[in-house]
Scaffold this active site. Structure first.
Site, short mmCIF file in Angstrom:
data_model
loop_
_atom_site.label_atom_id
_atom_site.label_comp_id
_atom_site.label_asym_id
_atom_site.label_seq_id
_atom_site.Cartn_x
_atom_site.Cartn_y
_atom_site.Cartn_z
N GLY A 46 48.83 88.53 22.83
CA GLY A 46 49.23 89.89 22.49
C GLY A 46 50.66 90.14 22.90
N GLN A 51 57.98 94.98 25.27
CA GLN A 51 58.24 93.63 25.79
C GLN A 51 59.39 92.93 25.06
OE1 GLN A 51 53.86 92.40 25.63
NE2 GLN A 51 54.64 91.22 27.35
N CYS A 91 50.45 87.56 31.35
CA CYS A 91 51.33 88.38 30.50
C CYS A 91 52.61 87.59 30.22
CB CYS A 91 51.66 89.67 31.24
SG CYS A 91 52.76 90.77 30.35
N LEU A 92 53.09 87.66 28.97
CA LEU A 92 54.32 86.95 28.61
C LEU A 92 55.53 87.48 29.38
CD1 LEU A 92 53.80 86.61 24.74
CD2 LEU A 92 53.62 84.79 26.44
N HIS A 133 45.22 95.74 27.89
CA HIS A 133 46.45 95.20 28.47
C HIS A 133 47.67 95.62 27.65
CE1 HIS A 133 48.79 91.75 30.39
NE2 HIS A 133 49.56 92.11 29.37
N GLU A 134 47.58 95.46 26.33
CA GLU A 134 48.72 95.79 25.47
C GLU A 134 49.00 97.29 25.46
OE1 GLU A 134 50.62 93.46 24.77
OE2 GLU A 134 49.14 91.92 25.21
N HIS A 137 51.11 98.50 28.28
CA HIS A 137 52.55 98.27 28.11
C HIS A 137 53.22 99.48 27.46
CE1 HIS A 137 53.34 94.16 29.35
NE2 HIS A 137 52.33 93.68 28.64
NI NI Z 1 51.52 91.76 28.79
#
Ligand code: NI
Length: 175
Positions: A46, A51, A91-92, A133-134, A137
């Site tokens: 995701g 991000q 997480c990226l 999670h997304e 953000h």
């Molecule tokens: Ni993330």
């Protein structure tokens, strides 16, 4: 399509609230395409617009191994949630780390697609986790705020898990 640079923890854009999308401009379409490409290239499940430095309420998600079931969600909102699941999350924007987070086990998310049609989708298990999670953000939150215990080094944790699996195998053989 183009790859976008993923912002990492410490970048203030990750701490800001993203804005509602009212019109799907060519820019928004390009952003959605780029985000999918960037997510696939990075091996993530995701990615949220903040991000990549854009404060718009847009997320992309694909939890499949085949990488063939992408969701593009504009203005997503969780309208129902129940149950509980506890497990590792990464997480990226926090590369190389994993941490244990408790999330609802089932959510219903309402969102717009790129034609501004409204959808409601029910998700369970890992997909529900990815959605939560997304969406965090979009409100300037990272999963590290919710980690129970310590944030772990992903490589170390993987090694530990392999060793545990080997030990269990040996014990089985001895028995
Ligand atoms: Ni993330």
């Amino acid at each position: 399509m183009a790859l976008r640079t993923i912002r990492e923890m410490g970048d203030s854009v990750l701490e800001k609230k993203a804005k509602t999308i009212k019109d799907v401009t060519p820019r928004i379409r390009a952003l959605a395409e780029d985000m999918l490409e960037t997510m696939y290239e990075s091996g993530g499940v995701g990615l949220a617009a903040p991000q990549v430095g854009i404060l718009k309420r847009l997320v992309v998600i694909d939890i499949t191994e085949e990488r063939d079931e992408p969701y593009t969600m504009l203005n997503p909102e969780i309208i129902e949630q129940d149950g509980e699941q506890t497990g590792y999350e990464g997480c990226l924007s926090v590369p190389g780390k994993l941490g244990v987070v408790t999330r609802p086990n089932r959510v219903v998310v309402r969102y717009n697609d790129l034609d501004m049609n409204e959808w409601e989708m029910e998700a369970e298990d890992f997909l529900a986790r990815a959605i939560c999670h997304e969406l965090d953000h979009l409100d300037g939150h990272l999963y590290v705020e919710k980690v129970e215990g310590e944030l772990r080094d992903a490589a170390e944790l993987e090694k530990e898990m392999e060793e545990e699996a080997e030990q269990a195998q040996e014990e089985t053989e001895e028995a």
